[in-house]
Design an enzyme around this catalytic site. Structure first.
Site, mmCIF file in Angstrom:
data_model
loop_
_atom_site.group_PDB
_atom_site.id
_atom_site.type_symbol
_atom_site.label_atom_id
_atom_site.label_comp_id
_atom_site.label_asym_id
_atom_site.label_seq_id
_atom_site.Cartn_x
_atom_site.Cartn_y
_atom_site.Cartn_z
ATOM 1 N N ASN A 22 -12.381 -1.800 -8.189
ATOM 2 C CA ASN A 22 -12.465 -0.373 -7.864
ATOM 3 C C ASN A 22 -12.572 0.387 -9.180
ATOM 4 O O ASN A 22 -11.600 0.452 -9.941
ATOM 5 C CB ASN A 22 -11.197 0.022 -7.089
ATOM 6 C CG ASN A 22 -11.097 1.519 -6.866
ATOM 7 O OD1 ASN A 22 -12.047 2.259 -7.098
ATOM 8 N ND2 ASN A 22 -9.936 1.968 -6.420
ATOM 9 N N LYS A 36 -12.988 3.490 -9.649
ATOM 10 C CA LYS A 36 -12.410 4.845 -9.552
ATOM 11 C C LYS A 36 -13.357 5.877 -10.178
ATOM 12 O O LYS A 36 -14.563 5.737 -10.087
ATOM 13 C CB LYS A 36 -11.016 4.870 -10.179
ATOM 14 C CG LYS A 36 -10.105 3.822 -9.566
ATOM 15 C CD LYS A 36 -8.661 4.047 -9.895
ATOM 16 C CE LYS A 36 -7.824 2.920 -9.331
ATOM 17 N NZ LYS A 36 -6.402 3.103 -9.525
ATOM 18 N N HIS A 65 -7.028 4.190 0.280
ATOM 19 C CA HIS A 65 -6.449 3.926 -1.034
ATOM 20 C C HIS A 65 -5.282 4.896 -1.268
ATOM 21 O O HIS A 65 -5.328 6.037 -0.824
ATOM 22 C CB HIS A 65 -7.517 4.095 -2.125
ATOM 23 C CG HIS A 65 -7.040 3.603 -3.450
ATOM 24 N ND1 HIS A 65 -6.257 4.373 -4.277
ATOM 25 C CD2 HIS A 65 -7.203 2.410 -4.081
ATOM 26 C CE1 HIS A 65 -5.974 3.666 -5.367
ATOM 27 N NE2 HIS A 65 -6.534 2.473 -5.265
ATOM 28 N N GLU A 109 -4.419 6.603 -3.695
ATOM 29 C CA GLU A 109 -4.773 7.889 -4.327
ATOM 30 C C GLU A 109 -5.346 8.839 -3.292
ATOM 31 O O GLU A 109 -5.166 10.055 -3.368
ATOM 32 C CB GLU A 109 -5.741 7.636 -5.490
ATOM 33 C CG GLU A 109 -5.002 7.012 -6.673
ATOM 34 C CD GLU A 109 -5.821 6.076 -7.536
ATOM 35 O OE1 GLU A 109 -7.062 6.116 -7.468
ATOM 36 O OE2 GLU A 109 -5.209 5.269 -8.268
ATOM 37 N N GLU A 114 -1.298 -2.781 -1.474
ATOM 38 C CA GLU A 114 -1.183 -2.191 -2.806
ATOM 39 C C GLU A 114 0.088 -1.351 -2.866
ATOM 40 O O GLU A 114 0.068 -0.178 -2.474
ATOM 41 C CB GLU A 114 -2.393 -1.302 -3.097
ATOM 42 C CG GLU A 114 -3.721 -2.032 -3.081
ATOM 43 C CD GLU A 114 -4.734 -1.348 -3.968
ATOM 44 O OE1 GLU A 114 -5.301 -2.040 -4.809
ATOM 45 O OE2 GLU A 114 -4.938 -0.127 -3.834
ATOM 46 N N GLY A 119 -1.712 1.012 -11.438
ATOM 47 C CA GLY A 119 -1.969 1.689 -12.713
ATOM 48 C C GLY A 119 -0.715 1.852 -13.558
ATOM 49 O O GLY A 119 -0.706 2.578 -14.545
ATOM 50 N N SER A 139 -1.928 -3.467 -10.667
ATOM 51 C CA SER A 139 -1.811 -4.021 -12.021
ATOM 52 C C SER A 139 -2.120 -5.517 -12.086
ATOM 53 O O SER A 139 -1.456 -6.274 -12.803
ATOM 54 C CB SER A 139 -0.429 -3.718 -12.611
ATOM 55 O OG SER A 139 -0.249 -2.317 -12.726
#
Ligand code: PEP
Length: 249
Positions: free
Chosen positions: A9, A11, A94, A96, A166, A172, A212
Site C-alpha cells: 500500500n 498510500k 483501512h 486511516e 491490521e 506505521g 510494521s
C-alpha cells in the site's frame, strides 16, 4: 494449503515518475516470485503503474473507492473509473479511512458490496485501537468489523475477499504484533468466517497481517499457521525492503 499474498500500500506517496520506477523494479525483481502480489499506488499513478504491471505477476490495487457507482460526489473515485484503469483489487476499510476519515462499517460495507458486484477483488482491513486491545476487546472489534463489513456478501462473491488484520497501534509505528498475538486474532477471524460462510471458506480465505511488517520480521509472522501474507505500508515504498518481504521463504 493456502497461497501467500503480499500487498504493498503506497498510500499518499510517489509522483508518477517515482511510482513508475518502483513498479519497474518490482516487475523485474519479483518475476520469479512464488506468491500472489499486489501494489496499490495513489489514484494519480494508477494508469502509469497499470501499463508497467500489465502481463506481470503483480496485480494492480486501489487504496479506496466511492460507495456510489457514479454521480455528484466531488473528490470521489468510482468503481467504474477504477475498472477502466485496469484495477483488479480495492483495499477497503483501512484504519486511516476508518479513523482519520471517519468511515464506519456501514459505509465500508456499501463499498465492499459495490466492488464485488463489479467483479473486483477486495482486501477488507480490520483491526483494533491500542485502547481496545488494552481493554481486552481486540477480538470483539475485529469480529464486528468483519461481520458488518461482509454483511450481504453472498458466498459466491466471498471467494474474492481477502481480510487484512491490521492492529491500528502497529501501523506505521514500528511496533509489530508478536507472531503469536497476530496468529491468535487471525484464528479468531477464521472462526468468524466459518460461522458466516462455512468451514471450507474459512480454510480457504487468505488473511494478511499488516502493521510494521519489515524484511526482518516477515518470515516469522508468515510462518504462523493462520497468517497468509502481509499488507505492507512503509516497507512497500522501496524495492529494497518490499522484495525481501515478498520473496520470503
Ligand atoms: C498499512 O498502512 O497498511 C501498514 C501496514 O503500514 P506499515 O507497514 O507502515 O505499518
Amino acid at each position: 494449503m493456502r497461497n501467500y499474498y503480499i500487498a504493498g500500500n503506497w498510500k499518499m506517496h510517489k509522483t508518477r515518475a517515482e511510482a513508475a520506477a518502483l513498479a519497474q523494479a518490482l516487475v523485474a525483481q519479483l518475476k520469479d516470485g512464488k506468491h500472489k502480489y499486489l501494489v496499490a499506488p495513489s489514484f494519480t499513478a494508477l494508469e502509469t503503474v497499470a501499463a508497467i504491471v500489465k502481463g506481470s505477476n503483480i496485480l494492480l490495487g486501489a487504496q479506496n473507492m466511492a460507495a456510489e457507482e457514479q454521480g455528484a460526489h466531488t473528490g470521489e473515485v468510482s468503481v467504474l473509473q477504477l475498472k477502466d484503469l485496469g484495477v483488479h483489487t480495492v483495499i477497503l476499510g483501512h484504519s486511516e479511512r476508518r479513523h482519520t476519515y471517519k468511515e464506519d462499517d456501514g459505509l465500508i460495507n456499501k463499498k465492499v458490496q459495490l466492488a464485488l458486484q463489479h467483479g473486483l477483488e477486495v482486501i477488507l482491513c480490520v483491526g483494533e485501537l491500542l485502547s481496545e486491545r488494552e481493554a481486552g476487546k481486540a477480538e470483539a472489534v475485529c469480529e464486528t468489523q468483519t461481520v458488518q463489513g461482509l454483511a450481504g456478501v453472498a458466498a459466491a462473491d466471498f471467494s474474492r475477499v481477502t481480510i487484512a488484520y491490521e492492529p491500528v497501534w502497529a501501523i506505521g509505528t514500528g511496533r509489530t504484533a508478536t507472531p503469536e498475538d497476530a496468529d491468535a486474532i487471525h484464528a479468531y477471524i477464521r472462526q468468524v468466517i466459518a460461522r458466516l460462510y462455512g468451514a471450507d471458506a474459512a480454510q480457504q480465505i487468505l488473511i494478511q497481517y499488516g502493521g510494521s511488517v519489515k524484511p526482518d520480521n516477515a518470515a516469522q509472522l508468515m510462518a504462523k499457521e493462520n497468517i497468509d501474507g502481509a499488507l505492507v505500508g512503509g516497507a512497500a515504498l522501496k524495492a529494497d525492503t518490499f522484495v525481501p518481504i515478498a520473496t520470503f521463504q
